[in-house]
Design a protein around this motif. Structure first.
Motif, PDB file in Angstrom:
ATOM      1  N   LEU A  67       0.860  -1.178   0.000  1.00 28.04           N
ATOM      2  CA  LEU A  67       0.000   0.000   0.000  1.00 28.04           C
ATOM      3  C   LEU A  67       0.897   1.228   0.000  1.00 28.04           C
ATOM      4  CD1 LEU A  67      -2.924   1.016   0.065  1.00 28.04           C
ATOM      5  CD2 LEU A  67      -2.768   1.073   2.570  1.00 28.04           C
ATOM      6  N   LEU A  68       0.903   1.951  -1.140  1.00 31.44           N
ATOM      7  CA  LEU A  68       1.818   3.082  -1.318  1.00 31.44           C
ATOM      8  C   LEU A  68       1.071   4.403  -1.277  1.00 31.44           C
ATOM      9  CD1 LEU A  68       3.911   1.637  -4.293  1.00 31.44           C
ATOM     10  CD2 LEU A  68       4.402   1.447  -1.846  1.00 31.44           C
ATOM     11  N   ASP A  69       1.738   5.398  -0.740  1.00 31.95           N
ATOM     12  CA  ASP A  69       1.193   6.748  -0.680  1.00 31.95           C
ATOM     13  C   ASP A  69       1.740   7.542  -1.870  1.00 31.95           C
ATOM     14  OD1 ASP A  69      -0.220   8.800   1.175  1.00 31.95           O
ATOM     15  OD2 ASP A  69       1.672   9.771   0.595  1.00 31.95           O
ATOM     16  N   THR A  77       4.085  10.485  -1.019  1.00 33.09           N
ATOM     17  CA  THR A  77       5.422  10.095  -0.564  1.00 33.09           C
ATOM     18  C   THR A  77       6.305   9.669  -1.736  1.00 33.09           C
ATOM     19  OG1 THR A  77       4.523   9.360   1.563  1.00 33.09           O
ATOM     20  CG2 THR A  77       6.688   8.519   0.933  1.00 33.09           C
ATOM     21  N   CYS A 132      -7.678   9.792  -4.744  1.00 35.66           N
ATOM     22  CA  CYS A 132      -7.147   8.449  -4.476  1.00 35.66           C
ATOM     23  C   CYS A 132      -5.726   8.598  -3.959  1.00 35.66           C
ATOM     24  CB  CYS A 132      -7.193   7.601  -5.747  1.00 35.66           C
ATOM     25  SG  CYS A 132      -6.618   5.904  -5.499  1.00 35.66           S
ATOM     26  N   GLN A 166      -3.848   6.590  -2.180  1.00 34.67           N
ATOM     27  CA  GLN A 166      -3.005   5.404  -2.033  1.00 34.67           C
ATOM     28  C   GLN A 166      -3.340   4.359  -3.095  1.00 34.67           C
ATOM     29  OE1 GLN A 166      -3.972   4.483   2.127  1.00 34.67           O
ATOM     30  NE2 GLN A 166      -1.921   5.160   2.738  1.00 34.67           N
ATOM     31  N   ASN A 223      -2.278  -0.043  -4.126  1.00 36.00           N
ATOM     32  CA  ASN A 223      -1.503  -1.259  -3.912  1.00 36.00           C
ATOM     33  C   ASN A 223      -0.668  -1.517  -5.162  1.00 36.00           C
ATOM     34  OD1 ASN A 223      -1.940  -2.618  -1.313  1.00 36.00           O
ATOM     35  ND2 ASN A 223      -4.102  -2.572  -1.900  1.00 36.00           N
TER      36      ASN A 223
END
Length: 493
Positions: free
Chosen positions: A348-350, A353, A380, A382, A384
């Motif tokens: 799960l990526l931000d 970031t 949206c 974040q 996967n």
């Protein structure tokens, strides 16, 4: 005695009526429940194909030998009427002499006589009619069952009243109770907005111009399930050529349609992958052969050179070819690595970031070009995804937007995300020099394909980006205009 004198018949009159009944193939029977005495008329024997006296005239013989075992309960309920509250009419099967079991209609009445309670009955052969009814019932059952299995309903519009009628299967597809009535307009309201006008037009053409139609549409049931359906309408005209009714079928084709869409998508993806594989094979065979040929040629020149200055110059060329070969091998290795990393665990990526990491790595280029970068990941935030893939995608797209900026203005880059259902989109827009899509659109993602005169253009970034996106089941679309800018829409998942 005339009929006007009395409503009662003499004994001779009853016998005369019995003879008439015998002539019209009706049988009469009588059973005394106290004495167990049984009487059958001649017509009774005839209806079963026997001569009077040819078979035993008794209750036991009738019940155990002539009456079909499955119909005994029905017969008993009819003969016990009205004490048990049943009907005096029963349809039963009796064993005939020549034609096996045949259907008969038996009507009974009970009377109290001086000799005890007597049950009278009249038998009528209804075999042909009963078989026809059974066949119709079976046909209706088969039609209904086929409709249920195939998820097909039928409907009808009366042009005079514009009344709409549905079959039970229609209500099942609509996910409504079968007592609900609705107008044509209300029924059309169940379809997705984009398809309502289409359906309205074809229905009006069927009503007004007797044109049949057969279309596929998206439909939302009463329980908010969105499915694909097929609607087919056929006008029925009168002797004057006017449409009096439109009849049609309505079928749930959601499973078939979605499989077809998935299959076509897979075919398209397979076709694209095949093209990339051919491109990859071309690069391996052509570019590496070119590098090796050039390298061999320079080595031969080096060996033949006598002067130190010549060897130094030739060696510099060998070094350049070697570096180019190394870069090509690195690109090929990157492509192979993309496929091998598909099985890596997604996280799960931000977006914010990952983008900040990319922007930090490219801050020199950003500052040098005075690029303005606007981001909005609120729809949206974040996703996967494989971390290295997302970082690479953002880096390649951002690098391209800066590299191909318009010479007369500073770069303005807008990066946003959007979520539609379960699908996550990354939208990347710039105001750069753009691409002539009509001329280069089919080559845009080719390996080592460049469309501008930039000295640092290598034609590998977009090729890698597309491979990364499609390796995880996504897609990438491009809109561009020369001197206006470019927009990439990336469906990540």
């Amino acid at each position: 005695m005339s009929f006007s004198e009395s409503h009662k018949f003499s004994g001779e009159g009853i016998a005369h009526i019995a003879r008439i009944i015998d002539k019209i193939n009706l049988g009469i029977w009588e059973y005394n429940t106290d004495t167990k005495e049984v009487k059958w008329s001649s017509g009774f024997y005839t209806a079963l194909g026997y001569a009077p006296g040819e078979i035993e005239c008794s209750y036991n013989f009738f019940f155990n030998q002539l009456l079909y075992y499955h119909d005994k309960e029905v017969f008993l309920k009819a003969t016990q009427h009205p004490r048990q509250g049943g009907s005096p009419v029963a349809h039963v099967r009796l064993l005939t002499k020549l034609n096996g079991y045949q259907w008969f209609e038996n009507t009974t009445q009970k009377h109290d006589t001086a000799d005890g309670p007597v049950i009278y009955g009249v038998l009528k052969n209804i075999h042909a009619l009963k078989i026809s009814e059974i066949k119709v019932t079976e046909a209706e059952f088969k039609v209904n069952e086929i409709g249920r299995i195939a998820k097909i309903g039928s409907w009808e519009i009366d042009t005079a009243t514009m009344g709409l009628t549905f079959s039970k299967e229609m209500y099942d597809i609509f996910e409504l109770d079968d007592h609900v009535t609705m107008s044509v307009e209300e029924a059309i309201g169940f379809f997705e907005p984009h398809y309502r006008k289409t359906l309205t037009n074809v229905v009006n053409e069927a009503l007004n111009y007797c044109k049949p139609y057969d279309i596929e549409l998206l439909f939302k049931t009463a329980k908010n399930n969105v499915i694909w359906v097929r609607s087919k309408g056929v006008p029925v005209i009168n002797d004057h050529g006017k449409c009096v009714t439109v009849r049609g079928i309505f079928q749930d084709i959601d499973s078939i349609k979605r499989k077809g869409i998935t299959l076509q998508s897979s075919i398209n993806l397979l076709d694209d992958q095949n093209k990339r594989l051919q491109n990859f094979a071309y690069i391996v065979s052509h570019n590496l052969r070119s590098h090796s040929g050039n390298l061999k040629f320079m080595v031969n020149l080096f060996e033949e050179a006598k002067l130190s200055e010549e060897r130094t110059e030739i060696f510099s060329h060998i070094k350049t070819i070697s570096e180019s070969l190394s870069a090509t091998m690195g690109h090929l290795d990157e492509i192979v690595r993309i496929q091998s990393e598909i099985t890596r665990e997604r996280k799960l990526l931000d977006f914010e970031t990952i983008f900040n990491n990319v922007a930090s790595a490219l801050h020199t280029n950003i500052d040098r070009t005075n690029a303005v970068i606007n981001t909005n990941f609120s729809d949206c935030p974040q996703v996967n995804y494989i971390p290295a893939y997302l970082e690479s995608i953002l880096q390649n797209l951002l690098t391209n937007a800066i590299k191909y900026k318009h010479p007369d203005r500073n770069p303005v880059i807008n990066i946003t995300t959007r979520k539609v259902g379960n699908e996550v989109y990354l939208i990347f827009e710039d105001n750069g020099i753009g691409i002539d899509m009509q001329r280069y659109g089919d080559q845009l993602f080719g390996m080592y394909k460049t469309f501008h005169q930039n000295s640092d253009s290598k034609g590998i970034g977009l090729f890698i980006t597309r491979n990364q996106v499609e390796a995880l089941g996504g897609t990438i679309q491009v809109e561009s205009a020369v001197n206006i800018g470019t927009k990439f829409t990336v469906k990540l998942v």
